[in-house]
Write an enzyme that holds these catalytic residues in place. Sequence first.
Site, PDB file in Angstrom:
ATOM      1  N   LYS A  51      -3.993  -3.543   3.564  1.00  0.00           N
ATOM      2  CA  LYS A  51      -2.812  -3.325   4.147  1.00  0.00           C
ATOM      3  C   LYS A  51      -3.392  -3.874   6.073  1.00  0.00           C
ATOM      4  O   LYS A  51      -2.861  -4.543   6.641  1.00  0.00           O
ATOM      5  CB  LYS A  51      -2.711  -1.847   4.430  1.00  0.00           C
ATOM      6  N   GLN A  95      -2.209   7.488   3.683  1.00  0.00           N
ATOM      7  CA  GLN A  95      -2.332   6.856   2.401  1.00  0.00           C
ATOM      8  C   GLN A  95      -2.745   8.513   1.920  1.00  0.00           C
ATOM      9  O   GLN A  95      -3.267   9.010   1.985  1.00  0.00           O
ATOM     10  CB  GLN A  95      -3.225   5.723   2.598  1.00  0.00           C
ATOM     11  N   ASP A 118       7.275   3.213   4.900  1.00  0.00           N
ATOM     12  CA  ASP A 118       6.739   3.633   3.540  1.00  0.00           C
ATOM     13  C   ASP A 118       8.296   3.722   2.568  1.00  0.00           C
ATOM     14  O   ASP A 118       8.165   4.050   2.049  1.00  0.00           O
ATOM     15  CB  ASP A 118       5.657   4.755   3.336  1.00  0.00           C
TER      16      ASP A 118
END
Length: 283
Positions: A51, A95, A118
């Site tokens: 990322k 994460q 997200d």
Amino acid sequence: MILYGSELAVKLQGQMKEKIDRLIEQGDRLPCLSVILVGDNPASQSYVRSKANACHKIGIENRTIHLPADIDQAELEKVIQAENENPKVDGILVQLPLPKGLDEKAALLAISPDKDVDGLHPANAGALVLDREGFVPCTPKGVMAILKEAGLDDLSGKRAVVMGRSNLVGKPVGLLLQKKNATVTTIHSRTAHAADICKEADILIAAIGKPEYVTKDFVKPGAVVIDVGINRVDGKLKGDVLFSDVEPIASVITPVPKGVGPMTVCMLLENTIEAWKKHEENK
């Protein structure tokens, strides 16, 4: 046709980079993604690096906050809140999975919905259900971008079958397919005669987490097959679809690797830029 998400991601990221280059020329504030990594899970560290590299390629700013595995819930949420309040941060990603003892749902809930790139906060999940503005989860959004690239934007009259009902992929991608006017059926581990149902699909989305489970017996000749599965088998990545079996009869198929995976990161970048745009408009 084999549709490589990796190639589509390069194209879309090139378009994003052009936008960021213009911002740099104008001296504007750049979009910023903050990634919170807890502990030292090797797979999570690899995902976080990918990322960060993607951010670097298109020129948006990236913050990686690495926290110890033994951090308590209150401290983790304090870090998240600090990023919520940071005016230079547009997107926040925690994460997953988190180390044992930490509450993932509470951590995701702590992220401000307008920075939840997200698309996992209940407010954004609800916005998707109610057809309101919000962030769409990255993998389902990537699936829809792949279908659009294949010439399937308006899905009126198409029958779609989604294999899997997870909050991360199955449920949201089903809603997105409906928004494009597809007739959608979801199957799961308790579905009877699953292969027969799948064989009626014009579009088959495999997201069940079973390596090479989907064979030609599940697929109607000429169907579009999108393989969302990421399974590690003997150190190699395998999809949910037995590619060699299905590819000869599918009109379009995505491989694993180089299929949906690269599009997930690409859509994370797109969501971050969208978050930046909203924050700049609301100044």
